[in-house]
Enzyme design. Structure first.
Site, PDB file in Angstrom:
ATOM      1  N   GLU A  54      12.212   7.344  57.496  1.00  0.00           N
ATOM      2  CA  GLU A  54      12.112   8.650  58.530  1.00  0.00           C
ATOM      3  C   GLU A  54      11.116   8.338  59.663  1.00  0.00           C
ATOM      4  O   GLU A  54      11.039   9.156  60.592  1.00  0.00           O
ATOM      5  CB  GLU A  54      11.456   9.740  57.474  1.00  0.00           C
ATOM      6  CG  GLU A  54      12.584  10.001  56.384  1.00  0.00           C
ATOM      7  CD  GLU A  54      11.896  10.709  55.083  1.00  0.00           C
ATOM      8  OE1 GLU A  54      10.547  10.789  55.136  1.00  0.00           O
ATOM      9  OE2 GLU A  54      12.693  11.251  54.572  1.00  0.00           O
ATOM     10  N   ARG A 114      14.795  14.259  57.570  1.00  0.00           N
ATOM     11  CA  ARG A 114      14.453  12.963  57.970  1.00  0.00           C
ATOM     12  C   ARG A 114      12.989  12.695  58.195  1.00  0.00           C
ATOM     13  O   ARG A 114      12.510  11.967  59.395  1.00  0.00           O
ATOM     14  CB  ARG A 114      15.246  12.471  58.826  1.00  0.00           C
ATOM     15  CG  ARG A 114      15.567  10.997  58.872  1.00  0.00           C
ATOM     16  CD  ARG A 114      16.437  10.562  59.515  1.00  0.00           C
ATOM     17  NE  ARG A 114      16.574   9.029  59.328  1.00  0.00           N
ATOM     18  CZ  ARG A 114      18.002   8.270  59.522  1.00  0.00           C
ATOM     19  NH1 ARG A 114      19.051   8.944  59.637  1.00  0.00           N
ATOM     20  NH2 ARG A 114      17.669   7.101  59.387  1.00  0.00           N
ATOM     21  N   CYS A 115      12.098  13.282  57.271  1.00  0.00           N
ATOM     22  CA  CYS A 115      10.840  13.113  57.710  1.00  0.00           C
ATOM     23  C   CYS A 115       9.905  13.525  56.498  1.00  0.00           C
ATOM     24  O   CYS A 115      10.500  14.097  55.423  1.00  0.00           O
ATOM     25  CB  CYS A 115      10.055  13.679  58.752  1.00  0.00           C
ATOM     26  SG  CYS A 115      10.050  15.654  58.516  1.00  0.00           S
ATOM     27  N   GLN A 140      19.665  15.709  46.106  1.00  0.00           N
ATOM     28  CA  GLN A 140      18.667  14.587  46.439  1.00  0.00           C
ATOM     29  C   GLN A 140      17.556  14.299  45.243  1.00  0.00           C
ATOM     30  O   GLN A 140      16.961  13.411  45.317  1.00  0.00           O
ATOM     31  CB  GLN A 140      17.860  15.075  47.725  1.00  0.00           C
ATOM     32  CG  GLN A 140      18.739  14.717  48.851  1.00  0.00           C
ATOM     33  CD  GLN A 140      18.101  15.422  50.281  1.00  0.00           C
ATOM     34  OE1 GLN A 140      18.271  15.977  50.972  1.00  0.00           O
ATOM     35  NE2 GLN A 140      17.174  14.252  50.554  1.00  0.00           N
TER      36      GLN A 140
END
Lengths: 805, 277
Positions: free
Chosen positions: A759, A383-384, A236
């Protein structure tokens, strides 16, 4: 096309720029099975790596016997910590200032930890050889409870013994990592002591896992002739990985090329560095052959970065009318065997200090204690943004708990405590400056859309019916108003391993008026190639369809910190707009020259510069592009390209209002989401279709987390949820329909006003689902019950409330 | 998730398959749809030198609907059970249960024979076949024999089938007209085994009740069936709760499973009774 016969609106529509629900350009290859993922990469002479992993959560490694494995034809090598130690690679630094074993150095600290790395000529031989490596273990006492760990005599990290100072300050115990304090303790405690009402609760956000569809993996390829190492991987943050690989391997950074090909989801799981990367690089350097390592699903769930696992003790103070006066939180954070959290360096608990949420809370105090246990390391932002889901879940539960204590409607309690629109920019008690927001407008719109009053009336009737024995189903109305903090971040306070968290974009306009743009980020499904082209299209007036986007190759893309924490649009998206504006500035000079007027006498008009007051005299961007390569313009270099490295002045603060309506069967614990309404305000909207898709995906992950997904351990430290049979990953069947909605409150400091959205739905979704469960049982006396709300835990609530007779 | 090496056999008839089993003994296993065996092989929890694929054996296929009996080939897939019109009208319970097994992709490959022969207490078909009082046809080196589904299961993964036998067909008596049938299953998600599942037939003064994944074998209870036949629902549930022996797992503790078992059974009874003439 593009001539005077078209209106400006028609010309703008042709660009498919910002605001267009342009179809995803990536999907052409993905829907045809033509994506190129790490496991699709095949290189000549490629070898395969596989791990021998510990079956124990805590054990001494007495011996490793490789003989039988090495005797198997096709086995090239078996690496242990002993082999890596002369290179100094048997341990590696973590992103959190700790260090982590690459291969077991004398002991193992979690089940699934890497003990030996086998390299073989094919994948099957590698797996056979793993079976043949004989490891003798001596079991040690296992600590899976962070509260116990802080009291236990058992020393997990013997390598740190005697070190009373960690990367983030003093360590209070041999299993303690750090204490992080924010806010004003004394004032907050004074407020609590004097308050009309104080609600107190332990809010546990359980351990779970990002579980991307594609697991982690890499192919390391050392070219012994050129001395160049190429590393393909599910990264990522490819540029940061290049720097890290250079720092820990000693290979010069210019001799390392990191390539992130197509990535099948990341969700934070693919931010950090894993043993597989280090071992594959070493194996390729030693053998001179490419080495592939791709983990399987069980390895991914057991050993790579987990998320959450925060025990949040909260106290919230209010007047008897419901005005919140103070918030206190002490968090015990279970980090597993090593502190490998992926947070900006100065934030060992991420942005947990956003836990005052959407509310104007004058005084607050937060302390977080990090603890070692015998579990896998990680603590990533699933996902935040960093620890924002934990913060949002905490405050959204505390609001509900306070509403119970005050006997108030939870929607009204939120409304009277929201930060008001005229208070922005807003300084929070825990140190953030919220850039913009209009919470009341969003809240009212959401409650009206779901007919909140009607739902409460229906619920009241349902309770009557339940008490009268007419139904066995309860109705829960789950409310959430969340505030995110994304777009890390300003270099002045955000870095990872010393690398400032800026991001970048480079744009080159081709002579015929098409373009290529490269960014320091990397899409894992977010659709960057679609949306970033739209930003450029709107900024410089070339059609998005004529703009190629490239990311993920460190030899070609400008340096950036990668994609996680919803930072791509806030940071790289800003860089994209700024680079485009540099191009437009030069284009203005070229246009003025071609039109034979002064630079200031032309003005921008969608896709062209026109002479002020004479719109029929213009040069389109396409014409300007050609001129940039074809005309000798006095005072201007040929060509038309620009690069921007963008250091954001502040974070962005997306927000949203979610409502979940849930039916709950008290006899079986089964639940059904009848309605889910998600209003998101992510500032300027680049591609509404992609936003909607992001919300659908993020709420679905939130559904999973709230309603069943967890990484659970037994008392021996065995992972109980290591396969997708037990680790809940929703299918289309379990996924409800979503209603999406929006308001638009642009970020005042972002070049295009965008805030990021990927997110938000997870941050807001989890408390919405959980609050729905709690709300269903609130009339019967429930205050707090821990997630995940799977069937038996819901049944247990009902059972505890005496609903089973 | 990489299996150890094995030899792959694909015989064209049952006799050949049996002779391969005889030749390799413990080293050989037959595979039908593979949904239980192949994951076990990938986890290296099942290792065998010889895998005998039954896909190419025509005599193991086909659904035959008779007036008294339905005959299901062992290699009939769940998908075929669901889409066969004659079967749906003869014994609707089979279709209703098959629709609750896993997901469509699994059902394209998963077979009724594999489901009943494996002896996995989580599988739905064994309890269903006990409810329906089916008979399993076995072929082995010594010829053919039949075993009642209610006599077939000994313990988890242990059945009356000998190592060198292959389960070839399933004979299911067609229930009388007027017998209501229902299959009720609670599961955590698509693809999951049952937390508890109940198969019920009731009508014309008869009843049959079986449950799934609540013991190390499927549980058909004569006492529960007799009670229900007499119209005693509470007695039926009490008898069944007495017969099951669930264990705690990620689905929940024993007390939860027993509670859910009773709920599933009552719901299945309600629905079956509403369908009875």
């Amino acid at each position: 096309m593009n001539d005077q016969t078209m209106t400006p609106e028609e010309r703008a529509a042709n660009l498919k720029g910002m605001g267009s629900s342009r179809k995803r350009v990536e999907d052409v290859r993905f829907t045809q099975g033509k994506g190129n993922y790490v496991d699709d990469i095949k290189l000549d002479g490629m070898l395969f790596g596989d791990f021998v992993r510990s079956p124990y959560a805590h054990a001494r490694v007495v011996s490793v016997n490789k003989d039988a494995a090495l005797a198997l034809p096709g086995v090239i090598a078996v690496l242990t910590a002993e082999d890596l130690s002369p290179l100094g690679l048997h341990w590696m630094p973590t992103l959190a200032g700790d260090k982590q074993m690459v291969l077991a150095d004398g002991k193992v600290l979690f089940q699934g930890q890497e003990v030996a790395y086998v390299v073989a000529e094919d994948r099957y031989i590698a797996a056979d050889a793993v079976e043949l490596v004989e490891v003798e273990y001596e079991e040690l006492p296992v600590l899976t409870d962070p509260f116990e760990a802080l009291k236990s005599d058992v020393v997990l990290r013997e390598d740190l013994e005697g070190q009373t100072e960690g990367a983030h300050g003093p360590r209070k115990h041999h299993n303690h990592i750090f204490t992080w304090e924010q806010g004003d303790k004394d004032t907050t405690e004074a407020v609590l002591a004097e308050a009309d009402v104080v609600a107190e609760e332990m809010v546990y956000y359980h351990r779970t896992h990002p579980c991307p569809l594609e697991t982690c993996g890499c192919v390391a390829s050392m070219d012994k002739v050129t001395g160049k190492l190429t590393l393909y991987g599910t990264f990522q943050a490819p540029h940061a990985i290049r720097t890290v690989v250079s720092l820990i391997s000693g290979v010069a950074e210019h001799n390392i090329r990191v390539i992130s090909p197509d990535i099948g989801g990341g969700f934070g799981n693919k931010v950090g560095a894993y043993a597989g990367y280090v071992c594959s690089v070493v194996a390729s350097i030693v053998t001179g052959q490419p080495v592939k390592w791709v983990e399987d699903r069980m390895e991914n769930l057991m050993s790579t970065a987990f998320a959450r696992d925060y025990w949040m003790q909260g106290k919230i103070a209010a007047t008897k009318d419901g005005k919140i006066t103070g918030l206190w939180c002490h968090t015990t954070a279970d980090h597993g065997g090593f502190d490998a959290c992926a947070d900006p360096t100065k934030f060992p608990a991420g942005f947990m200090n956003i836990c005052t949420g959407s509310y104007d809370i004058p005084t607050a105090y937060l302390a977080v204690d990090g603890v070692y246990t015998n579990k896998a390391p990680g603590g990533v932002a699933y996902r935040c943004s960093f620890r924002v889901t934990e913060a949002a879940y905490f405050i959204e539960r505390m609001i509900e708990v306070l509403a119970i204590k005050l006997n108030m409607d939870a929607a009204e309690l939120r409304r009277i405590n929201f930060i008001k629109a005229d208070q922005f920019p807003y300084q929070s008690a825990l140190g953030w400056e919220y850039d913009s927001g209009d919470y009341h407008t969003a809240w009212d719109k959401a409650l009206k859309a779901v007919d909140y009053e009607g739902l409460r009336a229906e619920q009241a009737q349902r309770i009557e019916d339940f008490k009268a024995g007419k139904t066995r189903k309860l109705l829960g109305i789950g409310l959430t108003h969340f505030t995110e903090i994304v777009g890390a971040g300003p270099v002045k306070n955000c870095d990872i391993l010393g690398l400032g968290m800026f991001d970048s974009c480079e744009i080159r306009i081709h002579p015929t008026g098409s373009a290529i743009a490269r960014l320091g980020t990397i899409s894992q499904g977010q659709g960057h190639a679609t949306t970033f082209a739209q930003i450029i299209a709107s900024e410089i007036g070339l059609p998005a369809d004529d703009i190629t986007l490239e990311e993920g190759d460190t030899d070609t893309a400008p340096y950036g910190l990668g994609t996680y924490g919803s930072r791509s649009t806030p940071v790289a998206g800003a860089a994209t707009a700024m680079a485009a504006r540099k191009i437009r500035a030069k284009a203005q000079m070229i246009a003025a020259y071609l039109l034979e007027v002064h630079d200031d006498d032309v003005e921008w008009d969608v896709d062209r510069f026109a002479v002020k007051g004479a719109p029929e005299r213009f040069k389109t961007m396409k014409e300007i592009a050609f001129a940039a390569y074809n005309q000798a313009i006095p005072g201007l270099e040929p060509g038309l390209e620009a690069v921007s490295y963008y250091d954001p002045p502040n974070m962005t603060y997306p927000f949203g209002a979610y409502v979940c309506v849930m039916e709950i069967d008290v006899d079986t614990g089964e639940w059904e989401v009848r309605q889910f309404y998600a209003l998101d305000d992510c500032g300027t909207r680049i591609n509404p279709m992609i936003i909607e898709g992001q919300v659908h995906g993020g709420v679905t992950e939130a559904l999973a987390i709230a309603m069943g997904q967890e990484i659970a351990y037994d008392e021996m430290g065995n992972v109980k949820t290591g396969t997708l049979m037990d680790f809940f990953l929703p299918t289309a069947w379990e996924t409800p329909n979503y209603i999406t909605d929006h308001t638009v409150t642009p970020s005042p400091h972002h070049p295009i006003g965008a805030k990021g959205v990927g997110e938000s739905p997870n941050v807001g979704g989890v408390p919405a689902f959980s609050n729905a469960v709690h709300d269903a049982f609130r009339p019967f006396g429930l205050t707090q019950s821990h997630m995940p709300h799977d069937h038996w835990r819901i049944w247990k609530i009902a059972n505890g409330l005496g609903m089973h007779g | 998730m990489i299996p150890a090496g094995f030899e792959y056999h694909r015989p064209g008839d049952v006799a050949s398959a049996i002779s391969i089993l005889q030749e390799y003994g413990d080293e050989a296993r037959v595979v039908a749809g593979g949904h239980s065996l192949i994951p076990m092989m990938k986890l290296r929890m099942a290792e065998m030198g010889h895998l005998i694929d039954l896909q190419a054996i025509d005599e193991l296929k086909g659904i035959e609907i008779g007036a008294e009996t339905v005959s299901l080939g062992a290699m009939v897939t769940q998908h075929e059970l669901i889409t066969h019109d004659g079967l749906a009208s003869a014994i609707p319970l089979i279709r209703e249960a098959a629709l609750q097994i896993a997901d469509p992709q699994v059902r394209y490959m998963g077979t009724v024979g594999g489901n009943v022969a494996n002896g996995d207490p989580g599988n739905d078909m064994p309890g269903l076949m006990q409810c329906l009082n089916a008979t399993f046809e076995l072929s082995g080196p010594d010829g053919n024999r039949s075993v009642a589904a209610r006599e077939f299961y000994e313990a988890a993964y242990f059945t009356a089938r000998e190592d060198e036998e292959i389960l070839t067909r399933i004979s299911v008596p067609v229930p009388d007209a007027g017998v209501g049938q229902a299959y009720e299953k609670q599961k955590r998600k698509i693809g999951d085994y049952a937390t508890a599942a109940a198969a019920v037939m009731v009508g014309n003064g008869t009843a049959s009740v079986a449950m799934t994944n609540l013991a190390d074998t499927p549980i058909w209870s004569e006492a529960a069936s007799t009670a229900l036949a007499a119209g005693d629902v509470d007695g039926c549930v009490a008898a069944m709760l007495d017969a099951i022996d669930p264990v705690a797992d990620n689905r929940g503790p024993v007390e939860f499973k027993k509670h859910v078992a009773a709920v599933m059974l009552r719901r299945a009874i309600d629905r079956a009774q509403s369908r009875a003439a």
